[in-house]
Design an enzyme around this catalytic site. Structure first.
Site, mmCIF file in Angstrom:
data_model
loop_
_atom_site.group_PDB
_atom_site.id
_atom_site.type_symbol
_atom_site.label_atom_id
_atom_site.label_comp_id
_atom_site.label_asym_id
_atom_site.label_seq_id
_atom_site.Cartn_x
_atom_site.Cartn_y
_atom_site.Cartn_z
ATOM 1 N N CYS A 98 11.358 87.924 48.896
ATOM 2 C CA CYS A 98 11.327 88.277 47.475
ATOM 3 C C CYS A 98 9.974 87.913 46.859
ATOM 4 C CB CYS A 98 12.446 87.553 46.736
ATOM 5 S SG CYS A 98 14.111 88.061 47.241
ATOM 6 N N CYS A 179 13.261 92.452 45.511
ATOM 7 C CA CYS A 179 14.017 91.349 44.927
ATOM 8 C C CYS A 179 13.055 90.340 44.307
ATOM 9 C CB CYS A 179 14.900 90.673 45.977
ATOM 10 S SG CYS A 179 14.009 90.079 47.437
#
Length: 290
Positions: A98, A179
């Site tokens: 992420c 993400c």
């Protein structure tokens, strides 16, 4: 071997361009055929990627090529859908950490310079599929079990163009994987810096998941020489912000991020705005050192 039909099409296209050149610059303009040596390029890039770029990954490069070839050859140049690439994409799953996803629209050169300097960022072109097929052209031909190396249609010719379909699926996969905090780099020197018809506006934005993405950090940068058309407070960027709000995303927006401006100035140190920036930075350095 290229078919007689495709060879004739290429010759006719050249004659038309010479006789009536304005016909060769419309939205349905044909481009050169499949990139020469595409098989060697793709397989070679695959081995480079798995050996040097991401040495921890293991992929069957030969089989990836076979599935790609199977998806394209013996298909008309406007009859390759995302589904045709299903098996190929299944062979190259990727998961990225992420906070590293970097999206862009109309900022191609700058975004890759930015990603090269700030190594924690990853663009679509840094994924395996992006690395393999970046800057390549390809199309097949129904009457021959080979690629058409003479002429391929432009993307705008059809919605099931073999190149468009691959990048559409790759873009969707990349966005679905995003993400944490993501970054979007847009060009404030053009009208419609955010364009709903662009790959970012039509595919990637819709594929972002607000339950996976914490913040969408928009960075708007203009060319040093201008024009200064759009910013966080005007133009199509406001439409993008409204879409993000309606879908429950948190967002930030920055105009003329210093790191991006410096990267632009590296290309043209003599530009007046770059000289002004350099002088300001020197003055700040002098103030902090006294």
């Amino acid at each position: 071997m290229p078919s007689v039909k495709s060879a004739c099409s290429a010759i006719i296209g050249i004659v038309i361009c010479i006789s009536v050149p304005q016909l060769c610059f419309g939205p349905a303009q044909a481009v050169f055929g499949t990139t020469p040596n595409i098989k060697h390029i793709v397989i070679g890039r695959c081995f480079t990627y798995t050996t040097l770029v991401q040495p921890g990954l293991r992929y069957d490069c030969e089989e990836i090529w076979r599935q790609f070839e199977k998806a394209v050859v013996q298909q008309s140049s406007c009859n390759v859908t995302e589904e045709h690439y299903f098996e190929m994409f299944n062979m190259m799953p990727e998961i990225w950490p992420c906070d590293r996803f970097l999206f862009w629209s109309k900022t191609r050169v700058l975004v890759h310079s930015y990603a090269a300097v700030f190594r924690h960022f990853w663009t679509l072109e840094d994924t395996l599929v992006g690395y393999l097929f970046n800057d390549l052209v390809w199309c097949g031909q129904e009457e021959d079990s080979d690629f058409d190396f003479n002429v391929c249609p432009a993307w705008s010719t059809c919605r099931t163009h073999p190149v468009y379909s691959l990048w559409k699926r790759a873009s969707q996969n990349f966005a679905e994987m995003a993400c944490g905090n993501i970054t979007v780099l847009l060009n404030g020197s053009v009208v419609n810096a955010f364009n709903k018809k662009s790959m970012f506006g039509s595919i990637e934005l819709d594929s972002l998941n607000p339950q996976r993405v914490n913040y969408v950090n928009i960075k708007v940068v203009t060319n040093p020489e201008g024009p200064h058309i759009e910013s966080c407070s005007q133009g199509s960027i406001l439409e993008l912000i409204q879409i993000l709000l309606s879908r429950g995303f948190q967002w930030t927006c920055t105009d003329s991020d210093l790191a991006l401006v410096i990267l632009q100035c590296v290309q043209d140190l003599n530009h007046p705005s770059c000289q002004m920036l350099a002088n300001n930075m020197l003055q700040q350095k002098d103030l902090t050192s006294t």
